[in-house]
Design a protein around this motif. Structure first.
Motif, PDB file in Angstrom:
ATOM      1  N   TYR A 106      30.055  48.595  51.271  1.00  0.00           N
ATOM      2  CA  TYR A 106      30.336  48.049  49.942  1.00  0.00           C
ATOM      3  C   TYR A 106      29.059  48.085  49.109  1.00  0.00           C
ATOM      4  N   PHE A 107      29.227  48.266  47.798  1.00  0.00           N
ATOM      5  CA  PHE A 107      28.066  48.311  46.912  1.00  0.00           C
ATOM      6  C   PHE A 107      28.525  48.198  45.458  1.00  0.00           C
ATOM      7  N   VAL A 108      27.591  47.831  44.595  1.00  0.00           N
ATOM      8  CA  VAL A 108      27.838  47.799  43.154  1.00  0.00           C
ATOM      9  C   VAL A 108      27.329  49.118  42.586  1.00  0.00           C
ATOM     10  N   ASN A 109      28.205  49.853  41.905  1.00  0.00           N
ATOM     11  CA  ASN A 109      27.818  51.183  41.423  1.00  0.00           C
ATOM     12  C   ASN A 109      26.978  51.114  40.146  1.00  0.00           C
ATOM     13  N   ASP A 110      26.654  52.276  39.601  1.00  0.00           N
ATOM     14  CA  ASP A 110      25.736  52.364  38.462  1.00  0.00           C
ATOM     15  C   ASP A 110      26.268  51.696  37.196  1.00  0.00           C
ATOM     16  N   ILE A 111      27.591  51.551  37.084  1.00  0.00           N
ATOM     17  CA  ILE A 111      28.146  50.916  35.880  1.00  0.00           C
ATOM     18  C   ILE A 111      28.593  49.482  36.151  1.00  0.00           C
ATOM     19  N   GLY A 112      28.176  48.934  37.307  1.00  0.00           N
ATOM     20  CA  GLY A 112      28.390  47.520  37.572  1.00  0.00           C
ATOM     21  C   GLY A 112      29.702  47.152  38.224  1.00  0.00           C
ATOM     22  N   ASN A 113      30.441  48.132  38.734  1.00  0.00           N
ATOM     23  CA  ASN A 113      31.711  47.844  39.392  1.00  0.00           C
ATOM     24  C   ASN A 113      31.554  47.834  40.911  1.00  0.00           C
ATOM     25  N   LEU A 114      32.463  47.135  41.586  1.00  0.00           N
ATOM     26  CA  LEU A 114      32.395  47.003  43.042  1.00  0.00           C
ATOM     27  C   LEU A 114      33.139  48.146  43.725  1.00  0.00           C
ATOM     28  N   GLU A 115      32.467  48.810  44.656  1.00  0.00           N
ATOM     29  CA  GLU A 115      33.104  49.865  45.437  1.00  0.00           C
ATOM     30  C   GLU A 115      33.108  49.473  46.910  1.00  0.00           C
ATOM     31  N   ILE A 116      34.221  49.787  47.585  1.00  0.00           N
ATOM     32  CA  ILE A 116      34.381  49.444  49.003  1.00  0.00           C
ATOM     33  C   ILE A 116      34.942  50.639  49.758  1.00  0.00           C
ATOM     34  N   ILE A 117      34.356  50.938  50.912  1.00  0.00           N
ATOM     35  CA  ILE A 117      34.931  51.880  51.871  1.00  0.00           C
ATOM     36  C   ILE A 117      35.514  51.031  52.990  1.00  0.00           C
ATOM     37  N   TRP A 118      36.827  51.162  53.227  1.00  0.00           N
ATOM     38  CA  TRP A 118      37.504  50.284  54.174  1.00  0.00           C
ATOM     39  C   TRP A 118      37.441  50.818  55.599  1.00  0.00           C
ATOM     40  N   SER A 119      37.581  49.902  56.537  1.00  0.00           N
ATOM     41  CA  SER A 119      37.475  50.236  57.960  1.00  0.00           C
ATOM     42  C   SER A 119      38.671  51.026  58.468  1.00  0.00           C
ATOM     43  N   GLU A 120      39.768  50.987  57.730  1.00  0.00           N
ATOM     44  CA  GLU A 120      40.976  51.692  58.160  1.00  0.00           C
ATOM     45  C   GLU A 120      41.346  52.770  57.148  1.00  0.00           C
ATOM     46  N   GLY A 121      41.570  53.975  57.652  1.00  0.00           N
ATOM     47  CA  GLY A 121      41.971  55.085  56.798  1.00  0.00           C
ATOM     48  C   GLY A 121      40.845  55.649  55.963  1.00  0.00           C
ATOM     49  N   ASN A 122      39.635  55.128  56.150  1.00  0.00           N
ATOM     50  CA  ASN A 122      38.479  55.566  55.361  1.00  0.00           C
ATOM     51  C   ASN A 122      38.780  55.510  53.863  1.00  0.00           C
ATOM     52  N   HIS A 123      39.604  54.517  53.483  1.00  0.00           N
ATOM     53  CA  HIS A 123      40.054  54.414  52.092  1.00  0.00           C
ATOM     54  C   HIS A 123      38.934  53.912  51.196  1.00  0.00           C
ATOM     55  N   HIS A 124      38.849  54.497  49.994  1.00  0.00           N
ATOM     56  CA  HIS A 124      37.810  54.142  49.030  1.00  0.00           C
ATOM     57  C   HIS A 124      38.444  53.397  47.857  1.00  0.00           C
ATOM     58  N   SER A 125      37.937  52.204  47.565  1.00  0.00           N
ATOM     59  CA  SER A 125      38.428  51.410  46.440  1.00  0.00           C
ATOM     60  C   SER A 125      37.302  51.170  45.448  1.00  0.00           C
ATOM     61  N   CYS A 126      37.652  51.173  44.164  1.00  0.00           N
ATOM     62  CA  CYS A 126      36.687  50.854  43.111  1.00  0.00           C
ATOM     63  C   CYS A 126      37.318  49.811  42.194  1.00  0.00           C
ATOM     64  N   TYR A 127      36.668  48.648  42.077  1.00  0.00           N
ATOM     65  CA  TYR A 127      37.215  47.529  41.310  1.00  0.00           C
ATOM     66  C   TYR A 127      36.371  47.277  40.066  1.00  0.00           C
ATOM     67  N   ASP A 128      37.016  47.268  38.926  1.00  0.00           N
ATOM     68  CA  ASP A 128      36.343  46.945  37.680  1.00  0.00           C
ATOM     69  C   ASP A 128      35.867  45.491  37.730  1.00  0.00           C
ATOM     70  N   ALA A 129      34.607  45.258  37.419  1.00  0.00           N
ATOM     71  CA  ALA A 129      34.030  43.915  37.535  1.00  0.00           C
ATOM     72  C   ALA A 129      34.740  42.913  36.624  1.00  0.00           C
ATOM     73  N   LYS A 130      35.067  43.336  35.412  1.00  0.00           N
ATOM     74  CA  LYS A 130      35.748  42.435  34.475  1.00  0.00           C
ATOM     75  C   LYS A 130      37.131  42.070  34.997  1.00  0.00           C
ATOM     76  N   TRP A 131      37.830  43.050  35.578  1.00  0.00           N
ATOM     77  CA  TRP A 131      39.157  42.787  36.146  1.00  0.00           C
ATOM     78  C   TRP A 131      39.046  41.795  37.298  1.00  0.00           C
ATOM     79  N   LEU A 132      38.057  41.983  38.162  1.00  0.00           N
ATOM     80  CA  LEU A 132      37.871  41.070  39.291  1.00  0.00           C
ATOM     81  C   LEU A 132      37.644  39.639  38.816  1.00  0.00           C
ATOM     82  N   LYS A 133      36.777  39.475  37.826  1.00  0.00           N
ATOM     83  CA  LYS A 133      36.462  38.125  37.350  1.00  0.00           C
ATOM     84  C   LYS A 133      37.695  37.463  36.743  1.00  0.00           C
ATOM     85  N   LYS A 134      38.436  38.222  35.950  1.00  0.00           N
ATOM     86  CA  LYS A 134      39.617  37.657  35.291  1.00  0.00           C
ATOM     87  C   LYS A 134      40.731  37.321  36.279  1.00  0.00           C
ATOM     88  N   HIS A 135      40.735  37.986  37.439  1.00  0.00           N
ATOM     89  CA  HIS A 135      41.782  37.750  38.432  1.00  0.00           C
ATOM     90  C   HIS A 135      41.272  36.967  39.638  1.00  0.00           C
TER      91      HIS A 135
END
Length: 256
Positions: free
Chosen positions: A66-95
């Protein structure tokens, strides 16, 4: 991203959640399963509906990286399926449900009583404004939420002419009274509404499995005396009973 409210300062992991410290000093906790279930890639790009089934991952899923990318969003590589998720920081805070759970809920509803008849201008809105403007439509909906009723002025007087403005909100619920339900005086009535007698305050169709959320009364023209409408704030009545006759209030809420 310059707004501190939506700027991620630090990300850590606990045994079951991703923890985010924000620049405004608030802390968020997002459970692993919640994050995986709300990955933006789970949504169909056109239908905007979820195409991911959470049962396809195990309860032991966790971020492998997991890491915060260059534009400030959260990225996660999951332990199953090697799935990659990218979450908008503003969306995360609001939810963020953990922050919301700490906040005291403040209802938008405003109690009112008989003195409110002196301030009816607050709830009046022009028919044509609602038809022509989304801003006026939104104002109307907010009035309904805040006060529970409103008065739409200068409506057309033709039969069924109210359907157009009601469809600005949503579809209309049919009942066995037919739509529209005409409140007129007829011989041998099968309902008190079909008589010339006044109706005391009441709630219509509370016995329905899905009771009407709002009712709209459209006065076309009235050449007779009387026919005035009256409304009661049921929430204000309940609040009064709760504060002044708590034993009765408890009996009401605990009796099926």
């Amino acid at each position: 991203m310059n707004n501190k409210e939506f700027t991620i300062k630090k990300v850590t992991l606990s045994s079951s959640s991703v923890n985010i410290a924000w620049e405004d000093n608030q802390i968020s906790h997002f459970h692993f399963l919640w994050l995986r279930d709300n990955c933006p890639s789970n949504e169909h790009p056109d239908a905007r509906q979820k195409i991911f089934n959470i049962i396809n991952v195990s309860e032991n899923i966790h971020p492998k990286k997991y890491f915060v990318n260059d534009i400030g969003n959260l990225e996660i590589i999951w332990s199953e399926g090697n799935h990659h998720s990218c979450y908008d920081a503003k969306w995360l805070k609001k939810h963020c449900y953990t922050i919301k759970n700490q906040q005291i809920y403040k209802s938008p509803y405003k109690f009112w009583e008989s003195k409110f008849h002196k301030h009816l201008s607050k709830i009046k809105i022009e028919h044509d404004d609602i038809m022509k403007s989304d801003e006026a439509l939104l104002k109307w909906l907010k009035l309904l939420i805040k006060y529970g009723f409103s008065i739409v002025k200068n409506s057309p007087i033709e039969k069924k002419s109210a359907f157009k403005i009601l469809n600005r909100i949503s579809h209309i619920k049919e009942t066995f009274f037919k739509t529209p339900f005409e409140v007129i005086n007829i011989p041998k009535p099968n309902n008190a509404a079909y008589t010339s007698a006044g109706l005391f305050n009441h709630t219509d169709l509370p016995f329905f499995e899905y009771a009407p959320g709002y009712q709209f009364l459209h006065c076309l023209i009235n050449e007779a005396k009387g026919g005035d409408s009256s409304v009661v704030d049921g929430y204000a009545v309940a609040d009064y009973i709760k504060k002044n006759i708590p034993n009765i209030f408890n009996q009401l809420i605990n009796t099926p």
